[in-house]
Write a protein that holds these residues in place. Structure first.
Motif, PDB file in Angstrom:
ATOM      1  N   LEU A 110      13.991  34.072 -19.539  1.00  9.27           N
ATOM      2  CA  LEU A 110      14.196  33.217 -18.367  1.00  9.27           C
ATOM      3  C   LEU A 110      13.000  32.297 -18.154  1.00  9.27           C
ATOM      4  N   THR A 111      13.270  30.983 -18.131  1.00  6.02           N
ATOM      5  CA  THR A 111      12.248  29.963 -17.872  1.00  6.02           C
ATOM      6  C   THR A 111      12.754  29.020 -16.792  1.00  6.02           C
ATOM      7  N   VAL A 112      11.872  28.661 -15.852  1.00  4.19           N
ATOM      8  CA  VAL A 112      12.221  27.746 -14.769  1.00  4.19           C
ATOM      9  C   VAL A 112      11.229  26.591 -14.763  1.00  4.19           C
ATOM     10  N   ASP A 113      11.732  25.360 -14.860  1.00  5.12           N
ATOM     11  CA  ASP A 113      10.926  24.140 -14.760  1.00  5.12           C
ATOM     12  C   ASP A 113      11.226  23.467 -13.427  1.00  5.12           C
ATOM     13  N   THR A 114      10.176  23.005 -12.752  1.00  2.00           N
ATOM     14  CA  THR A 114      10.334  22.339 -11.458  1.00  2.00           C
ATOM     15  C   THR A 114       9.535  21.045 -11.460  1.00  2.00           C
ATOM     16  N   GLN A 115      10.127  19.996 -10.883  1.00  5.82           N
ATOM     17  CA  GLN A 115       9.415  18.731 -10.733  1.00  5.82           C
ATOM     18  C   GLN A 115       9.750  18.141  -9.374  1.00  5.82           C
ATOM     19  N   LEU A 116       8.722  17.854  -8.577  1.00  9.91           N
ATOM     20  CA  LEU A 116       8.883  17.293  -7.238  1.00  9.91           C
ATOM     21  C   LEU A 116       8.089  15.996  -7.150  1.00  9.91           C
ATOM     22  N   THR A 117       8.656  14.971  -6.508  1.00  4.90           N
ATOM     23  CA  THR A 117       7.941  13.708  -6.307  1.00  4.90           C
ATOM     24  C   THR A 117       8.165  13.213  -4.881  1.00  4.90           C
ATOM     25  N   TYR A 118       7.176  12.484  -4.370  1.00  5.45           N
ATOM     26  CA  TYR A 118       7.280  11.863  -3.045  1.00  5.45           C
ATOM     27  C   TYR A 118       6.501  10.554  -3.065  1.00  5.45           C
ATOM     28  N   THR A 119       7.043   9.544  -2.397  1.00  7.60           N
ATOM     29  CA  THR A 119       6.386   8.241  -2.290  1.00  7.60           C
ATOM     30  C   THR A 119       6.424   7.758  -0.845  1.00  7.60           C
ATOM     31  N   TRP A 120       5.251   7.373  -0.347  1.00 13.99           N
ATOM     32  CA  TRP A 120       5.162   6.641   0.919  1.00 13.99           C
ATOM     33  C   TRP A 120       4.677   5.236   0.588  1.00 13.99           C
ATOM     34  N   LYS A 153       0.863  -1.186   0.000  1.00 15.50           N
ATOM     35  CA  LYS A 153       0.000   0.000   0.000  1.00 15.50           C
ATOM     36  C   LYS A 153       0.894   1.230   0.000  1.00 15.50           C
ATOM     37  N   GLY A 154       0.452   2.247  -0.722  1.00 17.57           N
ATOM     38  CA  GLY A 154       1.308   3.416  -0.830  1.00 17.57           C
ATOM     39  C   GLY A 154       0.595   4.595  -1.453  1.00 17.57           C
ATOM     40  N   THR A 155       1.312   5.709  -1.467  1.00 23.02           N
ATOM     41  CA  THR A 155       0.827   6.948  -2.068  1.00 23.02           C
ATOM     42  C   THR A 155       1.959   7.593  -2.854  1.00 23.02           C
ATOM     43  N   ASP A 156       1.657   7.950  -4.104  1.00 20.00           N
ATOM     44  CA  ASP A 156       2.605   8.678  -4.954  1.00 20.00           C
ATOM     45  C   ASP A 156       2.093  10.103  -5.156  1.00 20.00           C
ATOM     46  N   ILE A 157       2.965  11.078  -4.972  1.00 20.06           N
ATOM     47  CA  ILE A 157       2.622  12.484  -5.166  1.00 20.06           C
ATOM     48  C   ILE A 157       3.655  13.104  -6.100  1.00 20.06           C
ATOM     49  N   SER A 158       3.201  13.857  -7.083  1.00 23.89           N
ATOM     50  CA  SER A 158       4.127  14.566  -7.966  1.00 23.89           C
ATOM     51  C   SER A 158       3.560  15.940  -8.294  1.00 23.89           C
ATOM     52  N   LEU A 159       4.456  16.897  -8.441  1.00 27.81           N
ATOM     53  CA  LEU A 159       4.092  18.272  -8.763  1.00 27.81           C
ATOM     54  C   LEU A 159       5.102  18.805  -9.764  1.00 27.81           C
ATOM     55  N   SER A 160       4.613  19.373 -10.856  1.00 26.59           N
ATOM     56  CA  SER A 160       5.499  19.960 -11.859  1.00 26.59           C
ATOM     57  C   SER A 160       4.983  21.330 -12.259  1.00 26.59           C
ATOM     58  N   THR A 161       5.901  22.248 -12.494  1.00 27.93           N
ATOM     59  CA  THR A 161       5.536  23.608 -12.903  1.00 27.93           C
ATOM     60  C   THR A 161       6.471  24.073 -14.007  1.00 27.93           C
ATOM     61  N   THR A 162       5.970  24.953 -14.841  1.00 22.57           N
ATOM     62  CA  THR A 162       6.770  25.676 -15.829  1.00 22.57           C
ATOM     63  C   THR A 162       6.447  27.151 -15.674  1.00 22.57           C
ATOM     64  N   ASN A 163       7.480  27.940 -15.424  1.00 21.65           N
ATOM     65  CA  ASN A 163       7.280  29.356 -15.157  1.00 21.65           C
ATOM     66  C   ASN A 163       8.198  30.178 -16.059  1.00 21.65           C
ATOM     67  N   ARG A 164       7.596  30.885 -17.002  1.00 18.87           N
ATOM     68  CA  ARG A 164       8.374  31.766 -17.863  1.00 18.87           C
ATOM     69  C   ARG A 164       8.386  33.158 -17.234  1.00 18.87           C
ATOM     70  N   LEU A 165       9.455  33.455 -16.503  1.00 19.77           N
ATOM     71  CA  LEU A 165       9.534  34.676 -15.722  1.00 19.77           C
ATOM     72  C   LEU A 165       9.754  35.903 -16.592  1.00 19.77           C
ATOM     73  N   SER A 166      10.385  35.704 -17.731  1.00 14.70           N
ATOM     74  CA  SER A 166      10.589  36.805 -18.676  1.00 14.70           C
ATOM     75  C   SER A 166      10.774  36.206 -20.059  1.00 14.70           C
ATOM     76  N   LYS A 167      11.023  37.047 -21.033  1.00 16.74           N
ATOM     77  CA  LYS A 167      11.229  36.568 -22.393  1.00 16.74           C
ATOM     78  C   LYS A 167      12.389  35.598 -22.473  1.00 16.74           C
TER      79      LYS A 167
END
Length: 679
Positions: free
Chosen positions: A548-558, A532-546
């Motif tokens: 500059l772009t920042v991509d983020t990906q976070l994951t967690y598993t119990w 038994k378990g839980t998977d969590i993931s979060l991803s974002t793409t943020n274009r802060l300016s023409k």
């Protein structure tokens, strides 16, 4: 060694041809105009009925990953077994059901290994990979071969499809990697436009590494006069030399497409083996392995009428393995050969605008030979018949499938041919619901019942231990409920989050147990595991300016993966309900990738919590948590018509000493320099 010398000469010849400015081009005068580069991008809202995780595009390219196995470490619910170094075996376990339950697909056709049931993902470079995806259960699209329904989870590797700018007939990318462990790794990826409807790609990859790296080894010993020690040693016999060639053809036909791929891989490597604490300083092993692998696969897809489409696939693979090992007891010199033949037919019917159905039938033949004494020479004929249907009712999607599996196998035992048959039908049901029409929130659930056949190695071990190779299949049942939310919060900021909770059961689990004939180890269907378990993931793409772009990906598993194998003797109580081997309760990862004009910076982090080396969760079997941080820094620039990029990677940034597998120490801080040029 002569073969690898020829490979080096071939690399030079191809580079000289590809960089010839007149080769493959018209010699007439051409007028060119340079335009400022611009990018048009759009984010597709994800609506997969089944949980899926994907790494692709720039994020995959910027990741400090040498192979497909390295990229999969950043997915939730995944446990990677890594035996260290560039040449060490790398296999993946998804949601603790076992590596043999993971199907690995290359351009839509499965990579099969009936010998031990696992695929060494370290063999597959990312140089020609466009995307890597992990599906729990099975792929959401029902238009697929029957064998695609036959795994508890699936990894899909999608290769690049050639694309050409106007009036351009060739794309070339040359990459050179060097760094720690004496690494030398040149590779070439060449795309050629043969006509308006046919194109080709060629990928050559050569790797040479000593595999040597320092590691710390500490032992606290109070049980005898040797005492403890704390030392730094050098990992030996981890060298590798490999060559990989892939030639692919891509074609377009009316209302369809086809593609064919030839794959060749050869390597010579050492296996450093486990370090032993009983004899300080004994860290060198002499095990060696040679591999030869070749396969040819092809597929064609065509829309026949407005309501009927067909897909045909086929593959032949040949594997050769030579393994030698010198121990105090005996010297092993063993050869293995594998043959694999596979064909498939899938048929999609669009019955109504919201209702589609698929029927598919697959056939596969496997054969294995070896020079081992008393080998059972297994052969297996497998057939799969799948019927699937999908209903797309705007905000509600429902899919269901039935998979019939027929297996006939023969073995050679006691100088007699033994034949066995197996038949089974297994179901899968999946659903996804969008509660609010103007909100990109989807709730999903699935149930899947599937099994895997015993591998040839398990059958041989069973025969050697019990004088019979008969084993039952290993079954899994999966239950999953989850949700996915995705939204373009602003024109420049995209967010997607997934949460899935699951319960799995593995019955008739195949385990090696002692006490067979002549006190040999044997294989038996004795295991029962609840997960038994839980998977969590979060991803974002943020274009802060023409720029500059920042991509983020976070994951967690119990995850709690417990051994519920029935107790047969009193000593088994120590393992009952224990967390199974190498499964952490807590694990997670993070990726932060940014690009600014011609610069890129990527930081990645992986954490694995406390684990045990067996189901007996006692202090002696405990493994400490470990974490690693990797950093990549790159600069892109142009010179004439060539695009170039230089990247510096620092892996295990904080020099963490850890074992993924007990007594197989991983490298400390190491660096890699990558330079590529594209024309």
């Amino acid at each position: 060694m002569k073969f690898f010398t020829i490979v080096r000469i071939g690399f030079v010849a191809i580079v000289l041809f590809a960089f010839n400015p007149v080769a493959g081009q018209d010699t007439d005068s051409i007028t060119t105009y340079s335009l400022e580069e611009f990018v048009v991008s759009a984010r597709r809202i994800q609506m997969d009925v089944i949980p899926v995780q994907t790494l692709s595009g720039q994020l995959l390219e910027n990741l400090s990953a040498h192979s497909v196995a390295d990229a999969l470490r950043y997915f939730s619910g995944v446990q990677l077994k890594d035996y260290g170094g560039i040449g060490g075996l790398k296999t993946v376990n998804v949601r603790s059901m076992g590596s043999q339950h993971v199907g690995v697909f290359y351009d839509g056709i499965e990579i099969d290994n009936p010998q031990n049931g696992v695929v060494d993902l370290g063999r597959y470079s990312l140089d020609n990979i466009e995307a890597v995806s992990l599906y729990n259960g099975q792929k959401s699209a029902i238009f697929q071969p029957a064998k695609d329904y036959a795994s508890a989870s699936s990894i899909y590797m999608d290769t690049r499809i050639p694309a050409f700018e106007s009036k351009k007939n060739r794309n070339l990318k040359f990459t050179f990697k060097t760094g720690s462990f004496g690494l030398i790794n040149p590779s070439i990826y060449l795309e050629q436009k043969l006509s308006n409807k046919v194109s080709s790609s060629l990928n050559l990859d050569y790797t040479n590494s000593s595999g040597k790296y320092k590691f710390r080894y500490k032992v606290d010993n109070k049980s005898d006069d040797w005492g403890g020690y704390d030392t730094t040693a050098v990992r030996q016999n981890g060298d590798i030399q490999l060559f990989r060639l892939e030639q692919a053809l891509f074609g377009k036909i009316k209302d369809g497409e086809w593609k064919t791929r030839l794959y060749f891989y050869t390597s010579e490597r050492g296996y450093p083996g486990a370090i032993v604490k009983e004899e300080p300083g004994r860290f060198k092993h002499e095990d060696r392995q040679k591999d030869r692998n070749i396969f040819l696969q092809t597929s064609v897809r065509k829309r026949i009428t407005d309501f009927y489409s067909a897909k045909l696939s086929g593959k032949y693979a040949y594997d050769y393995l030579y393994y030698e090992s010198d121990t105090l007891i005996q010297k092993l010199r063993n050869k293995y050969t594998l043959h694999d033949f596979y064909i498939s037919s899938a048929n999609l019917f669009e019955i109504l605008s919201f209702w589609t159905a698929n029927t598919s039938a697959d056939f596969q033949w496997n054969k294995m030979n070896s020079d081992i004494t008393e080998f059972i020479y297994p052969q297996r004929w497998s057939g799969w018949i799948a019927a699937a249907t999908s209903f797309d009712l705007r905000r509600l999607q429902i899919q269901a499938s039935l998979l019939g599996n027929l297996v006939h196998e023969t073995t050679r035992e006691h100088k007699q041919d033994i034949q066995r048959d197996w038949r089974k039908i297994t179901p899968t049901v999946m659903a996804s619901w969008q509660p609010f029409e103007d909100n990109e929130l989807f709730l999903r659930a699935f149930y899947k019942d599937i099994f895997r056949m015993p591998t040839f190695a398990e059958m041989h071990l069973a025969y050697m231990g019990s004088l019979s190779s008969y084993l039952k299949p290993e079954f899994t049942k999966q239950y999953n409920v989850g949700m996915v939310y995705s939204k373009n919060i602003t024109p420049s900021f995209y967010l997607q989050g997934q949460v899935d909770t699951y319960y799995n059961e593995v019955t008739d689990k195949l385990l090696a147990v002692p006490g067979g004939v002549n006190f040999r180890w044997t294989m038996m269907n004795v295991g029962f595991v609840k997960i038994k378990g839980t998977d969590i993931s979060l991803s974002t793409t943020n274009r802060l300016s023409k720029d500059l772009t920042v991509d983020t990906q976070l994951t967690y598993t119990w995850q709690k993966a417990q051994d519920y194998t029935p107790i047969s003797v009193e000593s088994d109580t120590i393992t009952y309900k224990g967390q199974i081997a190498y499964i952490p309760t807590h694990s997670g990862s993070a990726i932060i990738s940014s690009t600014y004009r011609f610069w890129s910076l990527t930081y990645s982090f992986i954490y694995t919590g406390e684990r045990f080396t067996g189901s007996a969760n006692i202090p002696r079997n405990g493994l400490q948590p470990w974490y690693t941080s990797d950093l990549g820094f790159g600069r892109s620039f142009r010179w004439n018509n060539a695009a170039m990029k230089a990247t510096l990677e620092v892996n295990n940034l904080f020099n963490q000493a850890y074992d993924v597998v007990l007594n197989y120490p991983m490298p400390g801080t190491n660096v890699k320099f990558i330079f590529n040029i594209t024309i």
